[in-house]
Design an enzyme around this catalytic site. Structure first.
Site, short mmCIF file in Angstrom:
data_model
loop_
_atom_site.label_atom_id
_atom_site.label_comp_id
_atom_site.label_asym_id
_atom_site.label_seq_id
_atom_site.Cartn_x
_atom_site.Cartn_y
_atom_site.Cartn_z
CB ILE A 172 43.95 1.04 23.05
CG1 ILE A 172 44.02 1.36 24.54
CG2 ILE A 172 43.49 2.25 22.24
CD1 ILE A 172 44.93 2.51 24.88
N GLY A 173 41.40 -0.19 21.03
CA GLY A 173 40.96 -0.41 19.66
C GLY A 173 40.62 0.90 18.97
CE1 TYR A 174 40.64 4.86 21.40
CE2 TYR A 174 42.88 5.73 21.42
CZ TYR A 174 41.66 5.57 22.04
OH TYR A 174 41.45 6.13 23.27
CB SER A 175 44.86 1.88 14.31
OG SER A 175 45.62 2.93 14.83
CB THR B 284 47.84 9.73 11.13
OG1 THR B 284 49.07 9.08 11.47
CG2 THR B 284 47.95 11.20 11.44
CD GLU C 174 48.58 5.20 23.93
OE1 GLU C 174 47.33 5.15 23.91
OE2 GLU C 174 49.29 4.66 23.08
CB THR D 235 52.48 10.20 13.57
OG1 THR D 235 51.71 11.36 13.27
CG2 THR D 235 51.84 8.99 12.95
CG ASN D 236 57.00 11.70 17.43
OD1 ASN D 236 56.11 11.21 18.14
ND2 ASN D 236 58.28 11.58 17.71
CD GLU D 237 55.82 12.84 11.24
OE1 GLU D 237 55.24 11.93 11.88
OE2 GLU D 237 57.02 12.79 10.95
#
Lengths: 393, 377
Positions: A126-129, A135, A244, A373-375
């Site tokens: 997976i190429g996101y970041s 975030t 995911e 992130t959990n935030e």
């Protein structure tokens, strides 16, 4: 309201447990240990192909997509059992990107990619970041530009885990730099990692697990490699991330680790007499873990049921991710206390739980920020679950 | 695996929610604050009885709805959502269920139909003191004299004891546990009202050579397993009630912070506030799932000792955390008696501590694990 497996589901679980007991040879186990529970080795590859041949990977997929037509709950039982057996199952490919490709992919993807996923022959990273987009994913800068019938892709991704042994990257790119809102100008591509313009350099992490920086240098792909609507990639990203987040919360290995630790504590001698489990704080730690894993189990069962009913709730998916990821970390701590100093030794001093806990401590911290992130998950929960307004950003 | 509700269950929940939301107003609740009068809304009770709700789990031949514990759990959840001033847990679960399950034919003929109609009020005296989750009698003893059971001892905080027509209680009889239906007007019974945190009408029960006729004895011996059966159902009932209370308090806080402006913006837009509420959402979902699991298992008379204990751990932890989080994000409004939240917080505390807090439940789970129980399948 009936929170119990049917006799058929129990039979399926038992069948899978026996299947994996046989599949997980000592050699395969050793290879998976060496690869830090991430897979990618030759025995691991062969085992995945065998699962594909035996029809397990698409157990809960519709028959029209090449699956066996059971429900997401049976699919979930399969994933629980394969993970419980200690096999690092490539769930990002099979459980999260795969179903999106099956649903939104064009005829080339349906023909060339999806069947190979179900056969255990094709893996996707997976190429996101990116270096400047984590975030705040929508500010990604990797771009694809149209050139005749082709697309030209340039940019860099970060934390592209598993990419060094995957076949494709599920890549988020900017296709409309002029879009008034930045998340409206993103499209999804499936980029072959075999392309000469694709490269990866390793990033080594605390626990010893390798991840990657990946580079996309003038990669040319046909429009077949584009997935879903042009500039409509954000919807696919959020949909993939929902899946995911669920896949990340897998209670099977935790239940197995818990059982193993309790069994050890029942047998292990305590200095000064009695067994380890006779100690009151040990019982309390184990009880806390038991109650937490029970909820993890119920949360994932409910989500599988909701998927079967076709009403997976966004707030609930985020709640599962936050609860599960934080519970894992508490679990490894509480069980680590029980096994004691052996949990600081890589060989666990003869205690298998301690050996596993030593590594889990080192590798677990990723889960509270990986997959969103959990935030951000908590933002989603308060907005989508409790209708609380969010700050604009 | 089915986390959904049947049409009938949905109807029951909707009917209960409609009645409670129309009837249980802040003004009516205010009437019971500081024990101004016993917290029992008899007009509302009659409406509920007319709708057949308290008798949901009573067999149809005794005038009940023929449903089970799951449906009763949904009713209790709705009662919790409105903190309705009614003896639902004590009468419907503490009284009706053991009467129907273990009562003699004569006892059922005499009391079950009137109790289903609300004409006879039942309750159970399960607490003697101490902190444990176990309700075996220590301070109440019984001797058998001919055809009578003679009771001496005490029970603590018996809900609706002063309103009840019969009180189910357990006593140690030789090395056995006996269970009986006490008529609180019997000679030798002294009821002394307690001032409970939640304002629920409760009383201390002092028993001195109280004679129980054979007809009112539920079990001369072997009462421990009956008591365990009852305590599990009472525990799950508290969890269901707690779920409704916690969910309502959480949603109240979410709405309040969405409206309340500070620094020119709703306080809900501060992540510190939103995240604390997100934690409540996750907590309440855990309580919901653990509570429904235990309730649905017990509804089918399946063994659910561990599942019930786990549900009560969540009821305790979630009650505590939601109570303080919702008060906190409300600021002073959370404790202002002109705003409804404070009564919810009292009930979160009541349900948390009644029949054993989280630590007592965890200790029991841990002891079970040490004794060879409780592994995952």
């Amino acid at each position: 309201m009936k929170i119990q497996f049917t006799p058929e589901q129990i039979a399926l679980r038992d069948e899978l447990r026996a299947y994996f007991r046989e599949l997980m040879t000592p050699e395969l186990q050793a290879e998976c240990e060496r690869d830090m529970g991430e897979g990618g080795g030759p025995l691991w590859r062969e085992a995945l192909r065998r699962m594909g041949r035996d029809g397990w990977i698409g157990l809960g997929w519709p028959e029209s997509l090449g699956g066996r037509g059971l429900t997401p709950l049976e699919q979930f039982i399969f994933v629980e059992e394969v993970m419980r057996a200690g096999y690092p199952f490539p769930f990002l490919t099979t459980e999260s990107v795969g179903p999106i490709l099956a649903e939104h992919g064009n005829s080339w993807i349906q023909r060339e990619i999806v069947p190979k996923i179900l056969a255990g022959e094709l893996l996707i990273a997976i190429g996101y970041s990116e270096p400047g987009a984590g975030t705040d994913l929508a500010s990604l800068r990797t771009r694809a530009e149209r050139d005749g019938d082709e697309w030209v892709i340039d940019g860099q991704k970060m934390w592209t885990s598993l990419a060094h042994f995957c076949d494709y990257t599920w890549l988020a790119v900017r296709t409309d730099p002029q879009a008034p809102k930045k998340h409206k100008g993103i499209s999804m591509f499936l980029v072959p990692n075999s392309d000469p313009g694709w490269s990866a350099s390793p990033v080594h992490t605390l626990g010893g697990v390798r991840t990657n920086a990946t580079y996309y240098d003038n990669i040319r792909v046909s429009d077949d490699h584009r997935v879903g609507e042009l500039h409509g990639g954000w919807k696919l990203i959020t949909s993939q991330l929902n899946r995911e987040r669920l896949s990340l919360i897998n209670f099977g290995p935790s239940a197995e680790l818990f059982n193993a630790t309790v069994r050890w504590a029942r047998e292990a001698e305590r200095p000064g007499g009695g067994k380890v489990i006779d100690t009151s704080w040990v019982q309390l730690n184990l009880a806390r873990c038991r109650a937490a894993i029970e909820c993890m189990k119920l949360i994932v069962y409910k989500q599988s049921w909701a998927m079967t009913e076709g009403n997976l709730d966004m707030a609930d998916a985020s709640a599962a991710k936050v609860f599960g990821s934080e519970a894992f970390i508490e679990l490894y701590r509480a069980l680590g206390e029980v096994v004691g100093h052996a949990g600081l030794l890589r060989d666990g001093d003869g205690c298998d739980s301690a050996r596993r806990l030593e590594r889990l401590y080192r590798t677990a911290s990723i889960i509270t920020f990986g997959g969103g992130t959990n935030e951000i998950q908590r933002d989603i929960i308060s907005a989508a679950g409790l209708w609380m307004p969010r700050a604009s950003r | 695996m089915d986390f959904g509700f049947s049409d009938e269950q949905r109807d029951i929940r909707e009917l209960a929610r409609q009645i409670f939301s129309e009837q249980v107003t802040a003004d009516r609740l205010r009437a019971y604050d500081e024990y101004a009068e016993p917290r029992f809304d008899r007009d509302l009770w009659q409406i509920l009885v007319d709708a057949g709700l308290p008798a949901l789990a009573v067999e149809e031949r005794y005038g009940g709805g023929g449903f089970g514990l799951m449906e009763l759990g949904l009713l209790l959840e709705e009662a919790g959502r409105s903190i309705a001033p009614l003896p639902l847990v004590s009468h419907c679960v503490g009284g009706l269920l053991p009467l129907q399950r273990f009562g003699s034919d004569a006892q059922k003929e005499r009391w079950l139909a009137p109790a289903a109609r609300g004409d006879v009020l039942l309750t159970a005296a399960l607490v003697e003191g101490g902190s444990g989750a176990h309700c075996l009698p220590e301070l109440t003893t019984a001797t058998r004299e001919g055809e009578e059971l003679v009771l001496t001892g005490r029970k603590l905080a018996v809900p609706y004891a002063s309103q009840a027509d019969r009180i189910l209680l357990a006593a140690r009889c030789d090395n056995e546990v006996a269970l009986c239906w006490l008529d609180p007007s019997s000679s030798g019974v002294r009821l002394e009202p307690c001032q409970a945190t939640s304002f629920e009408p409760q009383a201390r029960l002092e028993l001195e050579s109280v004679r129980i006729p054979a007809a009112d004895v539920l079990a001369w011996q072997g009462g421990a397993s009956l008591l365990e059966w009852l305590v599990q159902r009472m525990t799950v009932a508290l969890c269901c009630h707690q779920l409704g209370v916690a969910d309502a308090a959480m949603r109240m806080a979410a709405s309040y912070t969405a409206e309340r402006q500070q620094f020119g913006v709703p306080v809900a837009t501060f992540q510190a506030v939103g995240h604390r509420m997100a934690n409540c959402y996750i907590d309440v979902e855990c309580l919901r799932l653990a509570g429904y699991q235990a309730c649905s298992l017990l509804a089918e008379e399946q063994p659910a000792t561990l599942e019930t204990r786990i549900a009560k751990v969540w009821a305790g932890d979630v009650g505590h955390r939601v109570s303080y989080a919702t008060q906190h994000v409300h600021g002073g409004m959370g404790i202002d008696r002109d705003y409804p939240l404070w009564r919810y917080c009292l009930w979160l505390r009541h349900n948390e501590m009644t029949l054993g807090g989280s630590s007592a439940q965890l200790a029991a789970i841990g002891a079970g694990l040490a004794a060879g129980e409780g592994l995952f399948a």
